[in-house]
Design an enzyme around this catalytic site. Structure first.
Site, PDB file in Angstrom:
ATOM      1  N   ARG A  25       0.823  -1.227   0.000  1.00 59.95           N
ATOM      2  CA  ARG A  25       0.000   0.000   0.000  1.00 59.95           C
ATOM      3  C   ARG A  25       0.851   1.270   0.000  1.00 59.95           C
ATOM      4  O   ARG A  25       0.597   2.190  -0.771  1.00 59.95           O
ATOM      5  CB  ARG A  25      -0.965  -0.030   1.183  1.00 59.95           C
ATOM      6  N   GLY A 104      19.311 -15.578   8.546  1.00 60.63           N
ATOM      7  CA  GLY A 104      19.646 -16.352   7.345  1.00 60.63           C
ATOM      8  C   GLY A 104      19.134 -15.643   6.093  1.00 60.63           C
ATOM      9  O   GLY A 104      19.858 -15.465   5.107  1.00 60.63           O
ATOM     10  N   SER A 105      17.890 -15.188   6.164  1.00 62.19           N
ATOM     11  CA  SER A 105      17.283 -14.484   5.020  1.00 62.19           C
ATOM     12  C   SER A 105      18.058 -13.200   4.712  1.00 62.19           C
ATOM     13  O   SER A 105      18.222 -12.815   3.547  1.00 62.19           O
ATOM     14  CB  SER A 105      15.827 -14.132   5.336  1.00 62.19           C
ATOM     15  N   ASP A 127      12.207 -15.304  16.905  1.00 59.44           N
ATOM     16  CA  ASP A 127      13.371 -15.550  17.780  1.00 59.44           C
ATOM     17  C   ASP A 127      13.953 -14.282  18.417  1.00 59.44           C
ATOM     18  O   ASP A 127      14.660 -14.365  19.410  1.00 59.44           O
ATOM     19  CB  ASP A 127      14.495 -16.247  16.988  1.00 59.44           C
ATOM     20  N   GLU A 223      15.034 -23.961  23.638  1.00 63.36           N
ATOM     21  CA  GLU A 223      15.231 -25.228  22.910  1.00 63.36           C
ATOM     22  C   GLU A 223      16.720 -25.442  22.611  1.00 63.36           C
ATOM     23  O   GLU A 223      17.526 -24.523  22.735  1.00 63.36           O
ATOM     24  CB  GLU A 223      14.410 -25.227  21.615  1.00 63.36           C
TER      25      GLU A 223
HETATM   26  P1  ADP Z   1      15.824 -17.149   9.044  1.00 66.57           P
HETATM   27  O1  ADP Z   1      15.831 -16.177   7.940  1.00 66.57           O
HETATM   28  O2  ADP Z   1      14.524 -17.184   9.800  1.00 66.57           O
HETATM   29  O3  ADP Z   1      17.046 -17.034   9.942  1.00 66.57           O
HETATM   30  P2  ADP Z   1      17.081 -19.462   7.802  1.00 66.57           P
HETATM   31  O4  ADP Z   1      18.334 -19.372   8.599  1.00 66.57           O
HETATM   32  O5  ADP Z   1      16.510 -20.807   7.559  1.00 66.57           O
HETATM   33  O6  ADP Z   1      15.879 -18.621   8.429  1.00 66.57           O
HETATM   34  O7  ADP Z   1      17.360 -18.730   6.406  1.00 66.57           O
HETATM   35  C1  ADP Z   1      16.330 -18.607   5.448  1.00 66.57           C
HETATM   36  C2  ADP Z   1      16.910 -18.826   4.075  1.00 66.57           C
HETATM   37  O8  ADP Z   1      17.854 -17.795   3.778  1.00 66.57           O
HETATM   38  C3  ADP Z   1      17.711 -20.112   3.893  1.00 66.57           C
HETATM   39  O9  ADP Z   1      16.896 -21.246   3.713  1.00 66.57           O
HETATM   40  C4  ADP Z   1      18.486 -19.773   2.645  1.00 66.57           C
HETATM   41  O10 ADP Z   1      17.675 -19.886   1.499  1.00 66.57           O
HETATM   42  C5  ADP Z   1      18.821 -18.297   2.864  1.00 66.57           C
HETATM   43  N1  ADP Z   1      20.166 -18.166   3.429  1.00 66.57           N
HETATM   44  C6  ADP Z   1      20.582 -18.469   4.664  1.00 66.57           C
HETATM   45  N2  ADP Z   1      21.912 -18.253   4.827  1.00 66.57           N
HETATM   46  C7  ADP Z   1      22.353 -17.795   3.621  1.00 66.57           C
HETATM   47  C8  ADP Z   1      23.634 -17.382   3.117  1.00 66.57           C
HETATM   48  N3  ADP Z   1      24.742 -17.412   3.871  1.00 66.57           N
HETATM   49  N4  ADP Z   1      23.704 -16.964   1.836  1.00 66.57           N
HETATM   50  C9  ADP Z   1      22.598 -16.922   1.044  1.00 66.57           C
HETATM   51  N5  ADP Z   1      21.378 -17.300   1.467  1.00 66.57           N
HETATM   52  C10 ADP Z   1      21.244 -17.727   2.723  1.00 66.57           C
HETATM   53  O1  F6P Z   2      13.536 -19.297  13.344  1.00 66.19           O
HETATM   54  C1  F6P Z   2      12.254 -19.597  13.757  1.00 66.19           C
HETATM   55  C2  F6P Z   2      12.180 -21.001  14.333  1.00 66.19           C
HETATM   56  O2  F6P Z   2      10.841 -21.234  14.758  1.00 66.19           O
HETATM   57  C3  F6P Z   2      13.143 -21.299  15.480  1.00 66.19           C
HETATM   58  O3  F6P Z   2      12.692 -20.789  16.705  1.00 66.19           O
HETATM   59  C4  F6P Z   2      13.175 -22.800  15.444  1.00 66.19           C
HETATM   60  O4  F6P Z   2      14.387 -23.306  16.006  1.00 66.19           O
HETATM   61  C5  F6P Z   2      13.083 -23.107  13.962  1.00 66.19           C
HETATM   62  O5  F6P Z   2      12.512 -21.955  13.344  1.00 66.19           O
HETATM   63  C6  F6P Z   2      12.231 -24.300  13.645  1.00 66.19           C
HETATM   64  O6  F6P Z   2      12.299 -24.534  12.288  1.00 66.19           O
HETATM   65  P1  F6P Z   2      11.244 -25.434  11.482  1.00 66.19           P
HETATM   66  O7  F6P Z   2       9.966 -24.652  11.376  1.00 66.19           O
HETATM   67  O8  F6P Z   2      11.900 -25.638  10.167  1.00 66.19           O
HETATM   68  O9  F6P Z   2      11.056 -26.690  12.276  1.00 66.19           O
END
Ligand code: ADP
Ligand code: F6P
Length: 319
Positions: A25, A104-105, A127, A223
């Site tokens: 929006r 990670g994202s 988190d 956890e």
């Molecule tokens: P969150 O964003 O909640 O921390 P994740 O750690 O699972 O969750 O990261 C989400 C996604 O971001 C991963 O599945 C991957 O696709 C991407 N990602 C994570 N780490 C990296 C990285 N070092 N470089 C590029 N993409 C990444």
């Molecule tokens: O990052 C969010 C989260 O819910 C964490 O608290 C937990 O450790 C993890 O994701 C669980 O991941 P999944 O939904 O893949 O089991």
């Protein structure tokens, strides 16, 4: 007209929909054409991209989860997979991407920024483990879900002279465990910061029972630290409490976002649009001392852990 896209990635978080709604929006009001990418980086690589209009985001503010879907794609670390994603954005003539997710994202967004896409991160994770921001979207709703569950468990705890060992989600971070322990008046909190000493836990439970004559006992644990079933068995055998272990798990992540998350999501998304208007890239939106500010993604990820020393001391004074 400049084209921008938005995606949600990693574990879903209540409030992500509020952020999507505000990106669409506010984005349209500021003259952007806004696209939604479905299923996170997975969908970006597969080209699941669709233009979003004002009414596509009607009635989503109160919904948990994310209407765009989310995913985890470990291969997104690979250059060739990122290049495929960029190709798809270019096919739609999209030059900017808002990534709503956790650390990670953010790393994925940083990689795309380095390859020329204007990426802005919005912290969406229950988190609360992105150190550059005081709070992440979803944290308050998850906290409220934990409190609801623990309030219910406390009834049985008192009725049955029982100790509940409650494992809360939150990855390796301690925010949800610590805040819920204070909010619920738990007898003990165990996180990566407190460490875990099983003999100490047993002696604390004996003290609660024998010295304070408590009929209930609640232990809240983050956890991924220890085996809650094993601890509950030992408490059962060695103290006057009967004991059960409960893992709250994904129950914490669902449900309608609380007002704090809806407001935070809307404010942060508004700031993200401002940053895109300035053609910023590799930045993320943070809450700092009640203000919404921008920081480099690298800086926000590298900031040292928010100190919660005072909260741990307060907890100790309260038990
Ligand atoms: P969150 O964003 O909640 O921390 P994740 O750690 O699972 O969750 O990261 C989400 C996604 O971001 C991963 O599945 C991957 O696709 C991407 N990602 C994570 N780490 C990296 C990285 N070092 N470089 C590029 N993409 C990444
Ligand atoms: O990052 C969010 C989260 O819910 C964490 O608290 C937990 O450790 C993890 O994701 C669980 O991941 P999944 O939904 O893949 O089991």
């Amino acid at each position: 007209m400049r084209k921008i896209a938005v995606l949600t990635s990693g574990g879903d978080a209540p409030g992500m929909n509020g952020a999507i709604r505000a990106i669409v929006r506010v984005g349209i009001k500021r003259g952007f054409e806004v696209y939604g990418v479905y299923d996170g980086y997975q969908g970006l690589v597969e080209g699941k991209i669709k233009k979003l209009g004002y009414s596509d985001v009607s009635e989503i503010l109160a919904k948990g989860g994310t209407i765009l879907g989310s995913s985890r794609l470990p291969e997104f670390k690979l250059d060739e997979v990122q290049d495929k994603a960029i190709e798809n954005l270019k096919r739609f003539d999209i030059d900017s991407l808002v990534v709503i997710g956790g650390d990670g994202s953010y790393r994925g967004a940083l990689a795309l920024s380095k390859k020329g896409i204007n990426c802005i991160g919005i912290p969406g994770t229950i988190d609360n483990d992105i150190n550059g921001t005081d709070e992440t979207i979803g944290f308050h709703t998850a906290l409220s879900n934990i409190i609801d569950a623990v309030n219910k468990l406390r009834d049985t705890s008192s009725s049955h002279h029982r100790c509940f060992v409650i494992e809360v989600m939150g990855n390796n971070a301690d925010s949800l465990a610590l805040y819920s322990a204070i909010s619920c008046g738990s007898e003990l909190v165990i996180t990566n910061k407190t460490g875990y000493d099983e003999d100490f836990v047993i002696s604390e439970m004996i003290k609660n029972e024998a010295v304070y004559h408590k009929r209930h006992a609640i232990i809240i644990a983050s956890e991924k630290i220890f085996d809650v079933d094993k601890l509950a068995k030992r408490i059962n055998q060695e103290t006057g409490f009967s004991s059960r272990a409960i893992v709250l798990g994904h129950i914490q992540r669902g449900g309608s976002p609380v007002p704090e998350d809806r407001i935070l999501a809307s404010r942060m998304a508004g700031k993200a649009i401002e940053l895109l208007l300035e053609k910023q890239s590799g930045q993320c939106v943070c809450l700092k001392n009640s203000e919404i500010v921008a920081k480099g993604i690298e800086e926000a990820l590298m900031e040292t852990n928010k100190s919660k020393e005072a909260l741990y001391c307060l907890f100790e004074d309260l038990v």
